[in-house]
Scaffold this active site. Structure first.
Site, short mmCIF file in Angstrom:
data_model
loop_
_atom_site.label_atom_id
_atom_site.label_comp_id
_atom_site.label_asym_id
_atom_site.label_seq_id
_atom_site.Cartn_x
_atom_site.Cartn_y
_atom_site.Cartn_z
N ARG A 4 28.64 26.13 -61.99
CA ARG A 4 27.45 25.82 -61.19
C ARG A 4 27.56 24.42 -60.59
O ARG A 4 27.13 24.19 -59.46
CB ARG A 4 26.19 25.95 -62.06
CG ARG A 4 25.85 27.42 -62.35
CD ARG A 4 24.90 27.57 -63.53
NE ARG A 4 23.61 26.96 -63.30
CZ ARG A 4 22.76 26.64 -64.28
NH1 ARG A 4 23.07 26.87 -65.54
NH2 ARG A 4 21.60 26.11 -63.97
N LYS A 41 14.96 18.89 -61.85
CA LYS A 41 14.08 19.45 -60.80
C LYS A 41 12.94 20.26 -61.43
O LYS A 41 11.78 20.07 -61.10
CB LYS A 41 14.88 20.36 -59.84
CG LYS A 41 15.99 19.64 -59.09
CD LYS A 41 16.59 20.52 -58.00
CE LYS A 41 17.30 21.77 -58.51
NZ LYS A 41 18.46 21.51 -59.37
N ARG A 46 19.67 25.57 -50.80
CA ARG A 46 20.88 25.20 -51.54
C ARG A 46 22.11 25.29 -50.66
O ARG A 46 23.22 25.02 -51.13
CB ARG A 46 21.05 26.12 -52.75
CG ARG A 46 20.59 25.50 -54.06
CD ARG A 46 20.88 26.48 -55.19
NE ARG A 46 20.93 25.87 -56.48
CZ ARG A 46 20.02 26.04 -57.45
NH1 ARG A 46 18.95 26.76 -57.23
NH2 ARG A 46 20.19 25.48 -58.62
N ARG A 50 19.50 23.10 -73.19
CA ARG A 50 18.20 23.41 -72.60
C ARG A 50 17.63 24.70 -73.19
O ARG A 50 18.37 25.63 -73.51
CB ARG A 50 18.37 23.59 -71.08
CG ARG A 50 17.11 24.05 -70.39
CD ARG A 50 17.16 23.77 -68.95
NE ARG A 50 18.01 24.67 -68.19
CZ ARG A 50 18.13 24.63 -66.86
NH1 ARG A 50 17.49 23.72 -66.17
NH2 ARG A 50 18.90 25.48 -66.23
N ARG A 92 18.99 30.30 -71.36
CA ARG A 92 19.43 31.06 -70.18
C ARG A 92 20.90 31.41 -70.30
O ARG A 92 21.70 30.59 -70.74
CB ARG A 92 19.21 30.22 -68.91
CG ARG A 92 17.80 30.30 -68.38
CD ARG A 92 17.54 29.33 -67.28
NE ARG A 92 18.57 29.26 -66.25
CZ ARG A 92 18.48 28.49 -65.16
NH1 ARG A 92 17.40 27.75 -64.97
NH2 ARG A 92 19.44 28.47 -64.28
P1 AMP Z 1 18.22 27.54 -60.99
O1 AMP Z 1 17.18 28.12 -61.86
O2 AMP Z 1 17.66 26.73 -59.86
O3 AMP Z 1 19.26 26.76 -61.77
O4 AMP Z 1 19.00 28.77 -60.31
C1 AMP Z 1 19.68 29.72 -61.11
C2 AMP Z 1 20.59 30.57 -60.29
O5 AMP Z 1 19.84 31.29 -59.29
C3 AMP Z 1 21.65 29.81 -59.47
O6 AMP Z 1 22.79 29.50 -60.24
C4 AMP Z 1 21.94 30.83 -58.37
O7 AMP Z 1 22.76 31.88 -58.84
C5 AMP Z 1 20.57 31.40 -58.08
N1 AMP Z 1 19.87 30.62 -57.04
C6 AMP Z 1 18.80 29.80 -57.21
N2 AMP Z 1 18.41 29.25 -56.04
C7 AMP Z 1 19.27 29.70 -55.10
C8 AMP Z 1 19.41 29.50 -53.70
N3 AMP Z 1 18.59 28.69 -53.01
N4 AMP Z 1 20.42 30.16 -53.06
C9 AMP Z 1 21.25 30.96 -53.72
N5 AMP Z 1 21.19 31.20 -55.04
C10 AMP Z 1 20.20 30.59 -55.73
#
Ligand code: AMP
Length: 207
Positions: free
Chosen positions: A166, A15, A88, A122, A155
């Protein structure tokens, strides 16, 4: 491009990588919930402090924190945009629907073992949010972002244990959104395995 796009797909499905290209080459505005939350964590804001405990465990940040943040950002946008990592949960999707219609929900499909490999190798840029992979998309100079020269980091939630968590959270909470958008006639499935450029071409052909 003034389409409103949701990028679906598990963590590591590409993404962020595809959103970055859509931003750079097609002129979309990209809103990444994860990037916004990580910025809040770095700035030690109230939201950041509360979000961190969930993010560190690979859990979703509670809807009431995320929805307020995203609603404000989406309301301030004009023209086309890509939502990367939002919605999400079904509740988030329903709130989004009450704010705006969506032209396409692009679902990037990749199997779990490949996702673990992609995420644990990553590297991310804290300054411009570009993403790299040690083998499939290495930066030209080790540890340095090709896009802005920032210092790349891993990260904390890209460790194998947190990644597996996750993926479990994805299956339970986010996977049902595929059906949600299918019912609305806007779901577009894309095979997320293989060459980054070819996947980008497949996305472009849909728009
Ligand atoms: P990402 O960078 O998209 O992988 O998001 C990293 C982390 O941010 C996720 O594992 C969640 O803890 C939090 N997060 C990101 N987007 C959402 C969302 N739409 N709702 C809830 N938590 C989120």
């Amino acid at each position: 491009m003034d389409a409103r796009i949701v990028l679906l797909g598990p963590p590591g499905s590409g993404k962020g990588t595809q959103a970055e290209r859509m931003e750079d080459e097609l002129g979309f505005v990209r809103l990444s919930t994860g990037d916004l939350l990580r910025e809040a964590v770095r700035n030690e804001t109230e939201l950041g402090k509360r979000a961190k405990e969930y993010m560190d465990q690979g859990l979703l940040v509670p809807n009431e924190l995320v929805i307020g943040l995203m609603k404000e950002k989406i309301d301030s946008l004009e023209g086309g945009y890509i939502l990367d990592g939002f919605p999400r949960t079904l509740e988030q999707a329903e709130v989004l629907e009450s704010i705006t219609g969506i032209d396409a929900a692009i679902n990037l499909d990749v199997d779990d073992e490949e996702l673990v490999d992609r995420l644990t190798k990553r590297r991310s840029c804290p300054d411009c949010n570009a993403v790299f992979h040690l083998i499939y998309k290495p930066p030209a100079e080790e540890g340095v972002c090709d896009r802005c020269g920032g210092e790349l980091y891993q990260r904390s939630d890209d460790s194998e244990e947190t990644v597996r968590n996750r993926l479990k959270v994805y299956r339970e909470s986010t996977f049902p959104l595929i059906e949600f958008y299918e019912k609305r006639g806007v779901l577009r499935n894309i095979d997320g395995k293989g060459d980054i450029g070819e996947i980008f071409e497949a996305i472009k052909a849909l728009l």
